[in-house]
Design a protein around this motif. Structure first.
Motif, PDB file in Angstrom:
ATOM      1  N   ARG A  30     -21.412  32.190  48.139  1.00 49.22           N
ATOM      2  CA  ARG A  30     -20.958  32.344  46.763  1.00 49.22           C
ATOM      3  C   ARG A  30     -19.966  31.230  46.444  1.00 49.22           C
ATOM      4  O   ARG A  30     -18.885  31.175  47.013  1.00 49.22           O
ATOM      5  N   LEU A  31     -20.378  30.344  45.540  1.00 51.67           N
ATOM      6  CA  LEU A  31     -19.481  29.277  45.122  1.00 51.67           C
ATOM      7  C   LEU A  31     -18.523  29.808  44.081  1.00 51.67           C
ATOM      8  O   LEU A  31     -18.957  30.305  43.044  1.00 51.67           O
ATOM      9  N   ASN A  32     -17.279  29.716  44.360  1.00 51.95           N
ATOM     10  CA  ASN A  32     -16.269  30.139  43.396  1.00 51.95           C
ATOM     11  C   ASN A  32     -15.909  28.948  42.519  1.00 51.95           C
ATOM     12  O   ASN A  32     -16.742  28.428  41.813  1.00 51.95           O
ATOM     13  N   ASN A  98     -15.254  25.668  46.370  1.00 52.28           N
ATOM     14  CA  ASN A  98     -14.784  26.753  47.231  1.00 52.28           C
ATOM     15  C   ASN A  98     -15.938  27.720  47.444  1.00 52.28           C
ATOM     16  O   ASN A  98     -16.531  28.194  46.476  1.00 52.28           O
ATOM     17  N   ASN A  99     -16.236  27.973  48.712  1.00 53.00           N
ATOM     18  CA  ASN A  99     -17.361  28.842  49.064  1.00 53.00           C
ATOM     19  C   ASN A  99     -16.843  30.088  49.755  1.00 53.00           C
ATOM     20  O   ASN A  99     -16.034  29.990  50.689  1.00 53.00           O
ATOM     21  N   TRP A 100     -17.303  31.238  49.292  1.00 57.21           N
ATOM     22  CA  TRP A 100     -16.944  32.497  49.940  1.00 57.21           C
ATOM     23  C   TRP A 100     -18.099  32.929  50.817  1.00 57.21           C
ATOM     24  O   TRP A 100     -19.182  33.216  50.325  1.00 57.21           O
ATOM     25  N   SER A 105     -13.039  32.408  52.820  1.00 60.56           N
ATOM     26  CA  SER A 105     -13.065  31.339  51.829  1.00 60.56           C
ATOM     27  C   SER A 105     -12.864  29.977  52.486  1.00 60.56           C
ATOM     28  O   SER A 105     -11.985  29.825  53.345  1.00 60.56           O
ATOM     29  N   SER A 106     -13.668  28.996  52.100  1.00 60.65           N
ATOM     30  CA  SER A 106     -13.538  27.648  52.635  1.00 60.65           C
ATOM     31  C   SER A 106     -13.649  26.635  51.516  1.00 60.65           C
ATOM     32  O   SER A 106     -14.408  26.829  50.572  1.00 60.65           O
ATOM     33  N   ASP A 107     -12.890  25.547  51.638  1.00 60.78           N
ATOM     34  CA  ASP A 107     -12.917  24.458  50.668  1.00 60.78           C
ATOM     35  C   ASP A 107     -13.740  23.301  51.219  1.00 60.78           C
ATOM     36  O   ASP A 107     -13.660  22.974  52.413  1.00 60.78           O
TER      37      ASP A 107
END
Length: 119
Positions: A30-32, A98-100, A105-107
């Motif tokens: 999931r891209l935030n 930012n990907n969940w 969460s990771s940048d």
């Protein structure tokens, strides 16, 4: 891992326009927030604009009215349309996402695309 690939940079005269694109691929859950930062020679990397997954945008004051950020969630792509370019917009522009995922969460960052504005 999420990979971000930018395109659309180049050399343009002051007053001109460019459209930057950044496509995300890989282990996308999931891209935030997605967005753009820029780094001019000898300076730190600074935020330019962000867009949430729902389409809410945020801009740094210096680019409001000239830059437009947008995203296509179906294509996992974020865009930055730059109008009325100024020499001070010269910088390397980096895509951010930012990907969940399962581990949290990771940048992620793209490799950067050079924008050079001649006066």
């Amino acid at each position: 891992q999420v990979h971000l690939v930018e395109s659309g940079g180049g050399l343009v005269q002051a007053g001109g326009s460019l459209r930057l694109s950044c496509a995300a691929s890989g282990s996308i859950f999931r891209l935030n927030d997605m967005g753009w930062y820029r780094q001019a020679p000898g300076k730190q990397r600074d935020l330019v604009a962000l867009v949430t997954s729902g389409g809410t945008t945020n801009y740094v004051d210096s680019v409001k009215g000239r830059f437009t950020i947008s995203r296509d969630n179906a294509k996992n792509t974020v865009y930055l349309t730059i109008n009325s370019l100024k020499p001070e917009d010269t910088a390397v522009y980096f895509c951010y996402a930012n990907n969940w995922g399962p581990t949290g969460s990771s940048d992620y960052w793209g490799q950067g695309t050079q924008v050079t504005v001649s006066s």
